[in-house]
Structure formats: structure tokens, C-alpha cells
Design a protein around this motif. Sequence first.
Motif, PDB file in Angstrom:
ATOM      1  N   PHE A 216     -22.047   6.999   8.366  1.00  0.00           N
ATOM      2  CA  PHE A 216     -21.133   6.716   7.259  1.00  0.00           C
ATOM      3  C   PHE A 216     -20.189   5.549   7.545  1.00  0.00           C
ATOM      4  O   PHE A 216     -19.614   4.977   6.612  1.00  0.00           O
ATOM      5  CB  PHE A 216     -20.297   7.965   6.940  1.00  0.00           C
ATOM      6  N   LEU A 217     -20.012   5.198   8.816  1.00  0.00           N
ATOM      7  CA  LEU A 217     -18.983   4.226   9.200  1.00  0.00           C
ATOM      8  C   LEU A 217     -19.111   2.883   8.487  1.00  0.00           C
ATOM      9  O   LEU A 217     -18.112   2.356   7.968  1.00  0.00           O
ATOM     10  CB  LEU A 217     -18.992   4.034  10.712  1.00  0.00           C
ATOM     11  N   PRO A 218     -20.301   2.265   8.412  1.00  0.00           N
ATOM     12  CA  PRO A 218     -20.397   0.962   7.737  1.00  0.00           C
ATOM     13  C   PRO A 218     -20.003   1.005   6.261  1.00  0.00           C
ATOM     14  O   PRO A 218     -19.501   0.013   5.724  1.00  0.00           O
ATOM     15  CB  PRO A 218     -21.886   0.594   7.899  1.00  0.00           C
ATOM     16  N   TYR A 219     -20.223   2.131   5.602  1.00  0.00           N
ATOM     17  CA  TYR A 219     -19.877   2.251   4.188  1.00  0.00           C
ATOM     18  C   TYR A 219     -18.375   2.459   4.000  1.00  0.00           C
ATOM     19  O   TYR A 219     -17.795   1.973   3.021  1.00  0.00           O
ATOM     20  CB  TYR A 219     -20.642   3.415   3.552  1.00  0.00           C
ATOM     21  N   LEU A 220     -17.760   3.186   4.920  1.00  0.00           N
ATOM     22  CA  LEU A 220     -16.340   3.485   4.806  1.00  0.00           C
ATOM     23  C   LEU A 220     -15.463   2.317   5.261  1.00  0.00           C
ATOM     24  O   LEU A 220     -14.332   2.166   4.790  1.00  0.00           O
ATOM     25  CB  LEU A 220     -15.999   4.726   5.642  1.00  0.00           C
ATOM     26  N   LYS A 221     -15.990   1.483   6.154  1.00  0.00           N
ATOM     27  CA  LYS A 221     -15.222   0.384   6.718  1.00  0.00           C
ATOM     28  C   LYS A 221     -14.841  -0.623   5.641  1.00  0.00           C
ATOM     29  O   LYS A 221     -15.669  -1.081   4.859  1.00  0.00           O
ATOM     30  CB  LYS A 221     -16.038  -0.300   7.817  1.00  0.00           C
ATOM     31  N   LYS A 222     -13.576  -0.945   5.576  1.00  0.00           N
ATOM     32  CA  LYS A 222     -13.030  -1.914   4.627  1.00  0.00           C
ATOM     33  C   LYS A 222     -13.287  -1.520   3.171  1.00  0.00           C
ATOM     34  O   LYS A 222     -13.453  -2.383   2.298  1.00  0.00           O
ATOM     35  CB  LYS A 222     -13.601  -3.313   4.904  1.00  0.00           C
ATOM     36  N   THR A 223     -13.380  -0.215   2.922  1.00  0.00           N
ATOM     37  CA  THR A 223     -13.536   0.279   1.547  1.00  0.00           C
ATOM     38  C   THR A 223     -12.481   1.360   1.329  1.00  0.00           C
ATOM     39  O   THR A 223     -12.764   2.559   1.398  1.00  0.00           O
ATOM     40  CB  THR A 223     -14.949   0.854   1.310  1.00  0.00           C
ATOM     41  N   PRO A 224     -11.227   0.963   1.076  1.00  0.00           N
ATOM     42  CA  PRO A 224     -10.134   1.952   1.008  1.00  0.00           C
ATOM     43  C   PRO A 224     -10.291   2.999  -0.087  1.00  0.00           C
ATOM     44  O   PRO A 224      -9.761   4.106   0.040  1.00  0.00           O
ATOM     45  CB  PRO A 224      -8.891   1.082   0.771  1.00  0.00           C
ATOM     46  N   ASN A 225     -11.000   2.686  -1.158  1.00  0.00           N
ATOM     47  CA  ASN A 225     -11.170   3.656  -2.247  1.00  0.00           C
ATOM     48  C   ASN A 225     -12.259   4.684  -1.971  1.00  0.00           C
ATOM     49  O   ASN A 225     -12.447   5.607  -2.767  1.00  0.00           O
ATOM     50  CB  ASN A 225     -11.492   2.936  -3.561  1.00  0.00           C
ATOM     51  N   LEU A 226     -12.993   4.515  -0.876  1.00  0.00           N
ATOM     52  CA  LEU A 226     -14.046   5.458  -0.495  1.00  0.00           C
ATOM     53  C   LEU A 226     -13.571   6.267   0.700  1.00  0.00           C
ATOM     54  O   LEU A 226     -13.395   5.742   1.793  1.00  0.00           O
ATOM     55  CB  LEU A 226     -15.346   4.713  -0.160  1.00  0.00           C
TER      56      LEU A 226
END
Length: 510
Positions: A216-226
Motif C-alpha cells: 500500500f505504501l506507494p499509493y499512500l505516499k504523497k496522497t494526503p486524502n487517501l
Amino acid sequence: MPHFELIHLICAGVVAVAALLIILHILFTMRDDSERASLWIILVLCIPVLGIILYLLAGITRRNTLGKRISHAVEEFLKSRDEAEHRSLKDYRDVMERFICRGDAAGDTMDHRRMLDALLHSSLEDPASAPMIPGTIPLTGNRLELLCDGSAAYPAMIECIRSARHNINMQTFIFADDRIGRIMMGELKKKAQEGVQVRVICDRFGSFKSLFSLFFLPYLKKTPNLKMIPFSNASLLTPWRIQLRNHRKLLIVDGRTAFIGGLNISEENFKWMTSPEKEIHDFHCRLTGPSVGELQYAFLCDWFYASHKKNKEDLFTRDYFPMPEKCGDSIVRAVASGHGYLFEGSEKAFFTAASTAKKSIWIISPYFAPSKDFSKALRMASARGVDVRLIVPRNNNHWYVKMAARSFYESLIGNGVRVFERLGTFTHAKAMLVDGEWAYFGSSNCDIRSFRLNYELDLLVSQGDFTGALHRQFLEELKNSEEMGEAYLASRTRPQKLLESVCALMTPVL
């Protein structure tokens, strides 16, 4: 005294003390479950070292520790919900009360409703005084669409995600690191980058592989709304924390559309993405109408606990709770079961069916390992003339659960219950249809784990088109099944009967 004998005595003393402490722990924490307590005490006494290890891995339910912490979080959430519904969400609550189903709307299903109202502690005479637990009150005006397998459910879920304008809340037991998992996370990230608030809950035990691989880390990184949070706190150092698992499967978009059922997020549910031996057959459904709001409360309550009670004020906004509208004719009661919610809620629903059915009880479950009491209840229903049918998969992903299920066949078939094994693909579907009039549908299996340990989310549905669609699907499942009768019982070998009996002993802990 030789050195090795001293070491042997010390080790024996340590094991004896550990066994005594384990037995005391069993007696204090399993006072209401004598079958389960007896099994663990026998294991610890007969095979001390292995029994102690097994108990630490699979026996500690943490009902009195983690369960109480969850209960306290739920109580705090419900108080905040009540305050919000008298302030910021007062107009929402006022409109919702128009959809509360009273006795005169229940028709022929009043008997089961009366029992459920008593067991689930709702007060229809005074809805304002009813316990604010998701699922206590049946609501009218809902529409449900049955979706079979990922080939029907996933495209509908992705299309709904793409239409989101305000928020997306997703909850699943297994979020797999595979093609479907990547597609789903990709869609969620896109919406988050567009400004939609996205929250995801997965179970740490069920999604262990994906969490361990940092999927999940690449999707969550730099995506504050997720934002994503595992529900439980299990780890390699604390394996006993795996018992109170969050087995719920839910997707809610903008507080208006929900998807609920048995599907995890995995390519094994999509037959064009996996091999036949790994394919999973399952049920899911799309829900629109007032009951979406009750599912929203269930999700946000889990989020409140899993996020350690952060930003409570952000959970009770009109973006999450738009004004409810009539979308169909189905009456729906959302049953969120588990410690702190409706404890043993699923078990109460199954027993209500066995107690009140007049014509038929049809059950499909991948894991059939209930209590002896529920097996007896099914036999008694059959004895009074109810058509009781049970469908379980012949190809099961847990062989020992299959053997445990087969240990019930002789008593069930001998008392008129018709048992079918679904051929071909492993069937993960979970549903119950009673008298062709009301249904129980969602994440709960017909086993002790779903009844008393897991956090489950299900729908009790009556009226509307959904029960008819589910009836037709049951007929389709029966067409693809083989009935297990007297011939099968007579063909079993002694080793097979012995294996079934051994697995049956494990029923309380499966």
C-alpha cells in the motif's frame, strides 16, 4: 543429581506452571463457553507444550482486553453520534425516522421481526430511545441488486468509485497484492488526488501479506486524502491478537451507494484473472436507500476505533450523511455484529430463522461449523415440517473445515435436513433465505467464529425484489450441487469417520 536431570526438572516445572496459568486463564475467560473451554483444557493437559503453544496462537480471544477497548470506543462513538443527531445532523435524523418500519408494514414476517427486535434490543415504540447501535432498526425504501462474483461486482464498484464527488469508505478482510488489488488502489488514489476523501480499513490478519510486503505504501505516499488503517493489532510478536478479526466487506460512495457481501479484494474472485483451481464463487450486492446511512455509521465507528479516536468531529458531517431518499421497496436492517456492537448478532439471526420459519430455511455457507445447539435447532425445524436445505462447497480452501462440516451430515440428514455439496469452483457465498420472504446476507459464515468472535456486517432483508433474486440464485446453486444422502453416509470409511470426528472436536476454535 546429574546436570541434565536438573534441567529436565526445571523445564518440567516451567511447563507445569505455564499449563496451570493457561488453565486458570481459560476458566476465567471462557465461563460462558464450556465446550470451547473443555477442549482447550484437555489439549493443555494431554499435550502440555503443544497445547500451550496452540492456545497462545489460536485460543486467546482477547474479549476481556481488546474486546473491552473496542466496546469503550463504540460507546464513545455512539454518544457522539447521538449528540450530532441532535445538532448538526438533526435534519438527517428527522428525515430518517420517516423510514422506520413499524409492525403494520411487516406483513407475514412479523414473527421474525418481533423476535429480532427483542434479541437486538430495539424499541420501535419510541425510536428516539432506541440504542444507537447500527442495525437495531429496520428501514424501508431500499433497493438491492444481487451481484454474483467479482466479474459482476468489481466493475460496478469501480464505476461507482469513479463517480465519487465527496468521499469513499472501503472496508475489507483481505486486500490482496494482485491485479485486482492494484486496480482498486489505483482508482482510489486517482479520486483522492481529485480531492475526494478516501478511507480504507483492512484486517491486519486477513491482509497480512499485503501489509508485510508494503504493497500500500506507494499509493499512500504523497496522497494526503487517501488514508488506510489496519483494524487489529496482530503481529509476529503478538500472535494471540488475531482472534477478534474484522471480517466485514463494505464500500460506500458519497453516503448514497453501498456494496456489501462476501467478496474480498482479490483477483481470485475474477475468473478471467486466475486459474480454475484458485477461482472463488461469491455473492455481493449493491444497496441504495436509507440503510446506507446505517452502514456508514458502522464503518465510521470502526474507523474511530482503528484511528485511536482521532478527529471525531470530522466523522459527523453532511458529506457522509446526505438526506435519505426512497430508492426501492425493501426493508433492511443492517446487523453489525461483534464485541461492542451487537454481540452474537449473526448467531441470533440464524437462531431466529430456525425458530420462526414456517416453510423453508435455505443456507449457503463456505464454512459450516456451528454450535451443536444450532445444528439441533435446524433438526427441530425440519421435524416440524420446514424445508431445511444446506449448501456447502465440495472444494474447500480449508480441508479441516470441510471435514468438520461433514461431521454434522449424519445427524442432519437423519433428521430430514437436505445437505448439498456445491461442485466445481470453491464457493465462498454466504446467505440465508427464510420462507422465501426474508434473507440474511453479508459477511457471516455459519460457524462459531462468525457467531462469537469476528466483527461481521450483514443485512436482514424483506420485501422488494431482492429475496426473489436470491431465491433464483439458490436454485442455480442447487443445480450445480450434489445432494448428500444415505448412500454417501454408508460409503464413508472408518478412517474418514475418524478424521471427521477429530475435526469436529475443533469446531469451537475453527
